[in-house]
Design a protein around this motif. Sequence first.
Motif, PDB file in Angstrom:
ATOM      1  N   LEU A   1       0.799  -1.041   0.180  1.00  0.00           N
ATOM      2  CA  LEU A   1       0.535   0.256  -0.416  1.00  0.00           C
ATOM      3  C   LEU A   1       0.658   1.058   0.142  1.00  0.00           C
ATOM      4  N   PHE A   2       1.631   1.111   1.041  1.00  0.00           N
ATOM      5  CA  PHE A   2       2.791   2.683   0.960  1.00  0.00           C
ATOM      6  C   PHE A   2       4.020   2.785  -0.374  1.00  0.00           C
ATOM      7  N   LEU A   3       3.697   1.590  -0.749  1.00  0.00           N
ATOM      8  CA  LEU A   3       4.142   1.710  -1.795  1.00  0.00           C
ATOM      9  C   LEU A   3       4.331   2.622  -3.337  1.00  0.00           C
ATOM     10  N   GLN A   4       2.416   2.004  -3.517  1.00  0.00           N
ATOM     11  CA  GLN A   4       2.204   2.482  -4.516  1.00  0.00           C
ATOM     12  C   GLN A   4       1.632   3.715  -3.863  1.00  0.00           C
ATOM     13  N   ASN A   5       1.513   3.862  -2.899  1.00  0.00           N
ATOM     14  CA  ASN A   5       1.765   5.929  -2.937  1.00  0.00           C
ATOM     15  C   ASN A   5       2.543   6.065  -3.051  1.00  0.00           C
ATOM     16  N   PHE A   6       4.204   6.207  -2.679  1.00  0.00           N
ATOM     17  CA  PHE A   6       5.228   6.275  -2.683  1.00  0.00           C
ATOM     18  C   PHE A   6       5.469   6.368  -3.961  1.00  0.00           C
ATOM     19  N   GLN A   7       5.300   5.744  -4.827  1.00  0.00           N
ATOM     20  CA  GLN A   7       5.691   5.211  -6.404  1.00  0.00           C
ATOM     21  C   GLN A   7       5.509   7.053  -7.240  1.00  0.00           C
ATOM     22  N   ALA A   8       3.956   6.438  -7.183  1.00  0.00           N
ATOM     23  CA  ALA A   8       2.707   7.298  -7.679  1.00  0.00           C
ATOM     24  C   ALA A   8       3.256   8.755  -7.414  1.00  0.00           C
ATOM     25  N   LEU A   9       3.917   8.978  -6.244  1.00  0.00           N
ATOM     26  CA  LEU A   9       3.955  10.379  -5.283  1.00  0.00           C
ATOM     27  C   LEU A   9       5.294  11.018  -5.213  1.00  0.00           C
ATOM     28  N   GLY A  10       6.251  10.165  -4.654  1.00  0.00           N
ATOM     29  CA  GLY A  10       8.485  10.197  -4.729  1.00  0.00           C
ATOM     30  C   GLY A  10       7.915  10.793  -3.851  1.00  0.00           C
ATOM     31  N   LEU A  11       8.999  11.006  -3.364  1.00  0.00           N
ATOM     32  CA  LEU A  11       9.907  11.396  -1.981  1.00  0.00           C
ATOM     33  C   LEU A  11       9.515  12.756  -1.523  1.00  0.00           C
ATOM     34  N   ILE A  12       8.782  13.250  -2.285  1.00  0.00           N
ATOM     35  CA  ILE A  12       8.743  15.144  -2.515  1.00  0.00           C
ATOM     36  C   ILE A  12       7.588  15.002  -1.178  1.00  0.00           C
ATOM     37  N   LYS A  13       6.981  13.614  -1.601  1.00  0.00           N
ATOM     38  CA  LYS A  13       5.364  14.070  -1.081  1.00  0.00           C
ATOM     39  C   LYS A  13       4.867  12.598   0.129  1.00  0.00           C
ATOM     40  N   LEU A  14       6.527  12.454   0.818  1.00  0.00           N
ATOM     41  CA  LEU A  14       6.654  11.236   1.271  1.00  0.00           C
ATOM     42  C   LEU A  14       5.720  11.124   2.637  1.00  0.00           C
ATOM     43  N   ILE A  15       5.237  12.401   3.137  1.00  0.00           N
ATOM     44  CA  ILE A  15       4.274  12.110   4.135  1.00  0.00           C
ATOM     45  C   ILE A  15       2.686  12.429   3.808  1.00  0.00           C
ATOM     46  N   THR A  16       2.456  12.813   2.956  1.00  0.00           N
ATOM     47  CA  THR A  16       0.627  12.477   1.732  1.00  0.00           C
ATOM     48  C   THR A  16       1.051  10.899   2.065  1.00  0.00           C
ATOM     49  N   ALA A  17       2.303  10.347   1.146  1.00  0.00           N
ATOM     50  CA  ALA A  17       2.108   8.755   1.371  1.00  0.00           C
ATOM     51  C   ALA A  17       1.912   7.883   2.005  1.00  0.00           C
ATOM     52  N   ILE A  18       2.274   8.095   3.522  1.00  0.00           N
ATOM     53  CA  ILE A  18       2.178   8.209   4.885  1.00  0.00           C
ATOM     54  C   ILE A  18       1.012   7.826   4.758  1.00  0.00           C
ATOM     55  N   LYS A  19       0.066   8.984   5.079  1.00  0.00           N
ATOM     56  CA  LYS A  19      -1.142   9.428   5.100  1.00  0.00           C
ATOM     57  C   LYS A  19      -1.974   8.689   4.554  1.00  0.00           C
ATOM     58  N   LEU A  20      -1.891   8.305   3.168  1.00  0.00           N
ATOM     59  CA  LEU A  20      -2.964   7.933   2.599  1.00  0.00           C
ATOM     60  C   LEU A  20      -2.998   6.291   2.278  1.00  0.00           C
ATOM     61  N   THR A  21      -1.521   5.943   2.858  1.00  0.00           N
ATOM     62  CA  THR A  21      -1.346   4.069   3.404  1.00  0.00           C
ATOM     63  C   THR A  21      -2.109   4.139   4.397  1.00  0.00           C
ATOM     64  N   PHE A  22      -2.042   5.008   5.824  1.00  0.00           N
ATOM     65  CA  PHE A  22      -2.925   4.901   6.951  1.00  0.00           C
ATOM     66  C   PHE A  22      -4.401   4.669   6.687  1.00  0.00           C
ATOM     67  N   TYR A  23      -4.191   5.827   5.749  1.00  0.00           N
ATOM     68  CA  TYR A  23      -6.291   5.785   5.091  1.00  0.00           C
ATOM     69  C   TYR A  23      -7.100   4.503   4.713  1.00  0.00           C
ATOM     70  N   LEU A  24      -6.215   4.180   3.785  1.00  0.00           N
ATOM     71  CA  LEU A  24      -6.143   2.758   3.049  1.00  0.00           C
ATOM     72  C   LEU A  24      -6.674   1.972   4.047  1.00  0.00           C
ATOM     73  N   MET A  25      -5.388   1.777   4.962  1.00  0.00           N
ATOM     74  CA  MET A  25      -5.902   0.675   6.082  1.00  0.00           C
ATOM     75  C   MET A  25      -6.729   0.523   6.900  1.00  0.00           C
TER      76      MET A  25
END
Length: 183
Positions: A122-146
């Motif tokens: 889940l994290f890699l899906q979000n991180f891959q699409a958003l990139g390193l600059i949006k790391l915090i958002t990728a973490i938040k999105l992963t949390f919401y999906l979980m």
Amino acid sequence: MNENLAVTLGELQAQIYWLHDAENFAELASAATTIYLKLGYTQQQAEKSGNLISEAYKLSDEAVFAQKAGDFVKEMQFYHRVKDKFIQVETTLGYQKSIAVHQMKWWMYFRHKRKYHTVIHLFLQNFQALGLIKLITAIKLTFYLMEIGRVHKSRDLETTKNNAIKYWVALLKIKPSQYPYIG
């Protein structure tokens, strides 16, 4: 960021999970189509993507049947077909970075009750699409999906919707060039 759009997308996303449970794949395709229309894709792109996502859900159900029958080879064949559907969605939508394998893997690991692997993909899906600059958002999105997965399993539609809305609020706030959501 349009909060009404986030509410609409969150409600549609939550609806997709219930339509999948009800095996109402035509309505599921319609809800997915509407998500992509609301995100600004053309009618043709949205419809094709919605239908492919619906087909991916059907294939994932076949993979579950193979899993329950103990046929690992057949199960993996179905999951590879799921990934192929997601790749077709990415192509249709003009995505620059592929996240299909992570979407397929988190679906598989979720059904195998392997929480750690589910979270990673889940994290890699979000991180891959958003990139390193949006790391915090990728973490938040992963949390919401979980959280969506957790409360959906307990059949709590309202909390599922609320978490899906939070997901879309966070995602739309950053105006990504590519959405990490594929169904």
